[in-house]
Design a protein around this motif. Structure first.
Motif, PDB file in Angstrom:
ATOM      1  N   GLY A 223      34.912  34.331  33.500  1.00 34.50           N
ATOM      2  CA  GLY A 223      34.978  35.512  32.471  1.00 34.50           C
ATOM      3  C   GLY A 223      35.588  36.753  33.181  1.00 34.50           C
ATOM      4  O   GLY A 223      36.540  36.631  33.657  1.00 34.50           O
ATOM      5  N   GLU A 224      35.083  37.706  33.005  1.00 36.30           N
ATOM      6  CA  GLU A 224      35.587  38.888  33.278  1.00 36.30           C
ATOM      7  C   GLU A 224      35.484  39.035  35.252  1.00 36.30           C
ATOM      8  O   GLU A 224      36.067  39.967  35.537  1.00 36.30           O
ATOM      9  CB  GLU A 224      34.693  40.157  32.694  1.00 36.30           C
ATOM     10  CG  GLU A 224      33.253  40.238  33.359  1.00 36.30           C
ATOM     11  CD  GLU A 224      32.682  41.343  32.911  1.00 36.30           C
ATOM     12  OE1 GLU A 224      33.200  42.580  32.847  1.00 36.30           O
ATOM     13  OE2 GLU A 224      31.416  41.236  32.324  1.00 36.30           O
ATOM     14  N   HIS A 225      34.837  38.151  35.746  1.00 34.42           N
ATOM     15  CA  HIS A 225      34.583  38.291  37.231  1.00 34.42           C
ATOM     16  C   HIS A 225      35.501  37.321  37.712  1.00 34.42           C
ATOM     17  O   HIS A 225      35.688  37.173  38.870  1.00 34.42           O
ATOM     18  CB  HIS A 225      33.283  37.913  37.564  1.00 34.42           C
ATOM     19  CG  HIS A 225      32.266  38.935  37.021  1.00 34.42           C
ATOM     20  ND1 HIS A 225      32.436  40.233  37.234  1.00 34.42           N
ATOM     21  CD2 HIS A 225      31.294  38.867  36.161  1.00 34.42           C
ATOM     22  CE1 HIS A 225      31.309  40.807  36.684  1.00 34.42           C
ATOM     23  NE2 HIS A 225      30.614  39.881  35.842  1.00 34.42           N
ATOM     24  N   ALA A 226      36.576  36.695  36.871  1.00 34.88           N
ATOM     25  CA  ALA A 226      37.298  35.371  37.506  1.00 34.88           C
ATOM     26  C   ALA A 226      38.157  35.831  38.560  1.00 34.88           C
ATOM     27  O   ALA A 226      38.799  37.130  38.437  1.00 34.88           O
ATOM     28  CB  ALA A 226      37.900  34.829  36.194  1.00 34.88           C
ATOM     29  N   ILE A 227      38.484  35.145  39.505  1.00 38.22           N
ATOM     30  CA  ILE A 227      39.455  35.486  40.491  1.00 38.22           C
ATOM     31  C   ILE A 227      40.505  34.191  40.460  1.00 38.22           C
ATOM     32  O   ILE A 227      40.294  32.917  40.251  1.00 38.22           O
ATOM     33  CB  ILE A 227      39.088  35.346  41.914  1.00 38.22           C
ATOM     34  CG1 ILE A 227      37.981  36.399  41.799  1.00 38.22           C
ATOM     35  CG2 ILE A 227      40.030  35.530  42.782  1.00 38.22           C
ATOM     36  CD1 ILE A 227      37.303  36.605  43.496  1.00 38.22           C
ATOM     37  N   SER A 228      41.732  34.398  40.328  1.00 36.10           N
ATOM     38  CA  SER A 228      42.835  33.660  40.274  1.00 36.10           C
ATOM     39  C   SER A 228      43.245  32.857  41.852  1.00 36.10           C
ATOM     40  O   SER A 228      42.941  33.667  42.544  1.00 36.10           O
ATOM     41  CB  SER A 228      44.043  33.955  39.772  1.00 36.10           C
ATOM     42  OG  SER A 228      44.654  34.896  40.579  1.00 36.10           O
ATOM     43  N   PHE A 229      43.950  31.648  41.933  1.00 37.24           N
ATOM     44  CA  PHE A 229      44.504  31.206  43.071  1.00 37.24           C
ATOM     45  C   PHE A 229      45.035  32.224  43.855  1.00 37.24           C
ATOM     46  O   PHE A 229      44.624  32.662  45.358  1.00 37.24           O
ATOM     47  CB  PHE A 229      45.189  29.858  43.103  1.00 37.24           C
ATOM     48  CG  PHE A 229      45.243  29.110  44.089  1.00 37.24           C
ATOM     49  CD1 PHE A 229      44.557  27.961  44.342  1.00 37.24           C
ATOM     50  CD2 PHE A 229      46.029  29.443  45.118  1.00 37.24           C
ATOM     51  CE1 PHE A 229      44.693  27.073  45.444  1.00 37.24           C
ATOM     52  CE2 PHE A 229      46.433  28.649  46.396  1.00 37.24           C
ATOM     53  CZ  PHE A 229      45.563  27.516  46.416  1.00 37.24           C
ATOM     54  N   ILE A 230      46.148  33.122  43.236  1.00 32.93           N
ATOM     55  CA  ILE A 230      46.891  33.986  44.152  1.00 32.93           C
ATOM     56  C   ILE A 230      45.930  35.258  44.456  1.00 32.93           C
ATOM     57  O   ILE A 230      46.062  35.859  45.643  1.00 32.93           O
ATOM     58  CB  ILE A 230      48.043  34.336  43.283  1.00 32.93           C
ATOM     59  CG1 ILE A 230      48.999  33.377  42.986  1.00 32.93           C
ATOM     60  CG2 ILE A 230      48.776  35.742  43.826  1.00 32.93           C
ATOM     61  CD1 ILE A 230      49.654  32.626  44.186  1.00 32.93           C
ATOM     62  N   GLU A 231      44.961  35.610  43.653  1.00 32.21           N
ATOM     63  CA  GLU A 231      44.120  36.755  43.946  1.00 32.21           C
ATOM     64  C   GLU A 231      43.341  36.521  44.916  1.00 32.21           C
ATOM     65  O   GLU A 231      43.135  37.300  45.804  1.00 32.21           O
ATOM     66  CB  GLU A 231      43.307  37.297  42.778  1.00 32.21           C
ATOM     67  CG  GLU A 231      44.223  37.769  41.549  1.00 32.21           C
ATOM     68  CD  GLU A 231      43.315  38.175  40.383  1.00 32.21           C
ATOM     69  OE1 GLU A 231      43.646  38.909  39.517  1.00 32.21           O
ATOM     70  OE2 GLU A 231      42.350  37.224  40.136  1.00 32.21           O
ATOM     71  N   TRP A 232      42.733  35.059  45.194  1.00 29.29           N
ATOM     72  CA  TRP A 232      42.016  34.584  46.351  1.00 29.29           C
ATOM     73  C   TRP A 232      42.708  34.958  47.436  1.00 29.29           C
ATOM     74  O   TRP A 232      42.454  35.366  48.693  1.00 29.29           O
ATOM     75  CB  TRP A 232      41.251  33.318  46.154  1.00 29.29           C
ATOM     76  CG  TRP A 232      40.257  33.011  47.357  1.00 29.29           C
ATOM     77  CD1 TRP A 232      40.649  32.908  48.576  1.00 29.29           C
ATOM     78  CD2 TRP A 232      38.985  32.973  47.003  1.00 29.29           C
ATOM     79  NE1 TRP A 232      39.318  32.640  49.136  1.00 29.29           N
ATOM     80  CE2 TRP A 232      38.394  32.762  48.310  1.00 29.29           C
ATOM     81  CE3 TRP A 232      38.152  33.375  46.080  1.00 29.29           C
ATOM     82  CZ2 TRP A 232      37.003  32.678  48.654  1.00 29.29           C
ATOM     83  CZ3 TRP A 232      36.897  33.337  46.246  1.00 29.29           C
ATOM     84  CH2 TRP A 232      36.151  32.837  47.498  1.00 29.29           C
TER      85      TRP A 232
END
Length: 471
Positions: A223-232
């Protein structure tokens, strides 16, 4: 009969005396709330394992066998009758099914190790390790520090996208002919061996799929706390680069090479017999399958049985080759699995994790406390099991503490905990890559502890500093 030195006597006294004291101590003296009798016993066994693995008064695989035996006798449902009875007025707890303890020998991780050993043995027999090392390490020249940098970079990159254990298996196969080129007594060999598990453990941090603790953290980051592959990767990759650079420098200082140049005797050509081609194809196919789990559905444990089946069926590995499998390492790993399983089944690990009243702590203190608990536990049990235990607690704390926004909220807390789990690498049993490196016989557990503690503490410091600066 040889006499024990004072140092050896001291190791035995410390290793057995402290756990015995804990076992005889009333459970209400221990600073953990309401320990059951079974948990009390396991705590003593755990301390014994930790001390024996660190001090090493007996071989580390012997410690693992002792630990499994003690668990079966003292905390299993088929143990000694005396240990299956409680004391009046004390919560006895629940005994572990003895078959669960024995299952440590048939764990998927054991099969993964056996598959790795099969690849290494076949690669050595048909000189695949020698030829791959010649091709991959040629660009890095002949200086020991440059060769070590090459090994670390290759290991870290592979670890970002495939199993850290599988990567270590492959890289240790390349290391064998390199070590053969180094004169006996050169401490630089220890640096070359240790750089591979450190790079494998560290490299996996860079991507969400690089190591299980990362994937576990992402289960709660929705949800609002999600982290994408690139963000990680934007968080993980810079950390990995800094950590690898520090580890490279540290290993040169701790285990300096005695020679300025390392002339690698890596001549020869690829063999062309049908068995050699079978080894090449199986080696390549296994690595490809390890890297593409999401496409075919087989995890790394299932894939690991394939080379064993192919090599034994074709005669590439016969009875003599099977004897070359490092059985002592398999016992060592089984002991680590048994400890982790008992900590989970008896609830002792959960009791340790909940021993802190997080509501009374400041946001920074909450992050530091959960991170340090996770790091300490990850050094003695599976990083994955540790993350599975700590992550739900961290997510629950983050949900209930609005003030954690000051240190990155749920995202910041769970990412720090995931990184902390991967930094636990002070013992041969801490991670499979550590166990594999120890299996070479070229390093001692004290060498691993020395490097692992420094790398872990510095890594945690970098994570904390980045958290405070960026939030």
């Amino acid at each position: 009969m040889p006499r024990l030195s004072r140092a050896e006597v001291f190791k035995f006294v410390v290793a057995f005396g402290i756990p015995l004291g804990v076992l005889l101590m009333p459970s209400d003296w221990i600073p953990l709330d309401n320990l059951t009798i079974v948990q009390h016993r396991l705590l003593a066994i755990f301390l014994l394992a930790a001390l024996l693995w660190v001090l090493e008064p007996v071989p580390v695989f012997a410690t693992s066998i002792l630990i499994i035996a003690l668990e079966l006798i003292m905390i299993s449902n088929k143990g000694l009758n005396w240990f299956r009875e409680g004391s009046p007025g004390h919560d006895f707890g629940e005994l572990i099914n003895y078959t669960d303890i024995f299952s440590a020998f048939s764990s998927p991780i054991i099969i993964l190790f056996m598959g790795g050993f099969a690849l290494a043995i076949a690669a050595s027999k048909y000189e695949l390790d020698n030829n791959l090392a010649r091709v991959l390490l040629k660009p890095f020249g002949t200086k020991p520090k440059a060769i070590m940098l090459g090994l670390m970079l290759i290991t870290a990159v592979f670890s970002m996208f495939m199993s850290n254990t599988a990567t270590t298996v492959m890289m240790l196969a390349l290391l064998a002919p390199i070590v053969a080129s180094v004169p006996k007594g050169d401490t630089g060999v220890k640096a070359l061996v240790l750089c591979i598990p450190i790079a494998a453990n560290t490299g996996g941090i860079a991507t969400p799929i690089g190591t299980p603790p990362n994937a576990i953290a992402l289960q709660y980051l929705t949800g609002e706390h999600a982290i994408s592959f690139i963000e990680w990767m934007a968080m993980g990759l810079p950390f990995v680069i800094v950590q690898l650079a520090f580890s490279w420098w540290l290993l040169q200082k701790l285990f300096p090479a005695k020679q300025q140049e390392m002339i690698l005797k890596l001549g020869g050509t690829f063999q062309k017999s049908w068995r050699a081609y079978t080894v090449y194809a199986t080696f390549a196919a296994t690595i490809l399958l390890w890297m593409t789990t999401s496409l075919h559905g087989m995890n790394s444990y299932v894939v690991a049985i394939i080379p064993l089946a192919v090599f034994t069926l074709t005669g590439i590995m016969g009875k003599e080759e099977l004897k070359l499998i490092n059985w002592d390492v398999l016992w060592l790993v089984a002991g680590g699995i048994a400890i982790g399983l008992a900590l989970d089944k008896t609830g002792l690990a959960e009791a340790v994790a909940h021993a802190v009243d997080y509501d009374t702590l400041s946001p920074v203190a909450v992050v530091l406390t959960l991170s340090l608990i996770c790091w300490v536990m990850a050094n003695f049990m599976s990083n994955t099991a540790t993350a599975n235990l700590i992550m739900p607690i961290a997510a629950a704390v983050a949900t209930s503490m609005e003030s954690l926004v000051a240190v990155g909220g749920m995202q910041g807390l769970l990412v720090v905990v995931a990184f902390s789990a991967s930094l636990g690498m002070i013992l041969p049993v801490s991670t499979p890559p550590n166990s594999l490196a120890y299996s070479t016989g070229l390093i001692e557990s004290k060498d691993m502890a020395k490097a692992g503690i420094i790398v872990g503490v510095v890594g945690l410091s970098i994570v904390y500093a980045a958290m405070l600066i960026l939030t």
